[in-house]
Enzyme design. Structure first.
Site, PDB file in Angstrom:
ATOM      1  N   ASP A  25       0.880  -1.160   0.000  1.00 18.28           N
ATOM      2  CA  ASP A  25       0.000   0.000   0.000  1.00 18.28           C
ATOM      3  C   ASP A  25       0.927   1.222   0.000  1.00 18.28           C
ATOM      4  OD1 ASP A  25      -2.359   1.616   0.436  1.00 18.28           O
ATOM      5  OD2 ASP A  25      -1.743   1.772   2.523  1.00 18.28           O
ATOM      6  N   ASP A  27      -0.136   5.062   0.905  1.00 19.74           N
ATOM      7  CA  ASP A  27      -0.394   6.102   1.906  1.00 19.74           C
ATOM      8  C   ASP A  27      -0.328   5.560   3.332  1.00 19.74           C
ATOM      9  OD1 ASP A  27      -0.934   8.272   0.062  1.00 19.74           O
ATOM     10  OD2 ASP A  27      -2.695   7.113  -0.508  1.00 19.74           O
TER      11      ASP A  27
END
Length: 236
Positions: A25, A27
């Site tokens: 991922d 963020d």
């Protein structure tokens, strides 16, 4: 001669199959912050958006996201609207400033080390993020990652329409994007890892062999403890 060629071919096939996927991922995982939310704040700060109303709404959506209650389509309607109003050349120039001012300070040294560790192990690195491709592409480039699955934006006559193309890469949508990407490749989820901070990513975490919670939000922290998943921090 033929026997040697055959052996090399077998080795190459084996290597393609043996290469493990390392999924990340973006963020609050590789970045010390949220690029999508920050982009909204950046546009407010630079006078591109009526500030008070937008900031309030942007913060509300972020709060819903962290609580696992986000309506992704409502959020995208809200956040992509502005992209349709600003000419592409200006958007690109704004994005360059945004990367320099807001994102560069969020690049975590430990994230770069972790990516290097996977490169050295010959793993295939893939960033998979719900943030739209326009924002994340230069960020992934800064991390030296070529393969990126992101929320795709509709374009017409070289301009963004403010609408999403296809399914957002959010929640179950990440699995949809990953399956589509893997379809014509030799990869499987055998020996795969997925690093994320967010409980919104539980659907994909449950699919991989090695789910790793990175500076997890409270819901993911809880889940990781219950399931005995590895928990790490990339912050100093």
């Amino acid at each position: 001669g033929n026997r040697i060629i055959f052996k090399i071919a077998i080795l190459m096939i084996f290597k393609a199959h043996a290469m493990a996927l390392a999924l990340f991922d973006l963020d609050n995982t590789l970045l010390a912050g949220d690029s999508d939310h920050s982009w909204g704040e950046f546009l407010v700060a630079n006078g591109h958006i009526d500030s008070s109303e937008y900031k309030k709404k942007n913060d509300e959506f972020y709060h819903e996201y962290t609580n696992g209650e986000l309506d992704i389509y409502a959020y995208l309607d809200f956040s992509l609207n502005i992209l349709a109003k600003i000419p592409m050349a200006e958007l690109q120039s704004l994005r360059a400033t945004f990367i320099q001012q807001c994102i560069a300070p969020m690049l975590l040294p430990k994230a770069k080390e972790l990516l290097k560790k996977h490169r050295d192990a010959d793993d295939h690195i893939l960033i998979i993020t719900s943030t739209n491709r326009f924002i994340v592409e230069p960020i992934c480039k800064a991390f030296g990652v070529k393969d990126v699955l992101a929320t795709e934006l509709e374009k017409k006559d070289g301009k963004f329409t403010g609408r999403v193309e296809g399914i957002p890469a959010f929640g179950e949508g990440k699995i949809h994007h990953l399956n589509a990407w893997m379809k014509d490749k030799d990869f499987t989820l055998k020996h795969s890892s997925f690093y994320t901070d967010s409980a919104n990513d539980l659907p994909l975490m449950l699919k991989v062999e090695n789910p790793i919670a990175v500076d997890p939000d409270p819901n993911l922290l809880n889940e990781a403890k219950v399931r005995g998943w590895e928990i790490i921090s990339l912050r100093d």
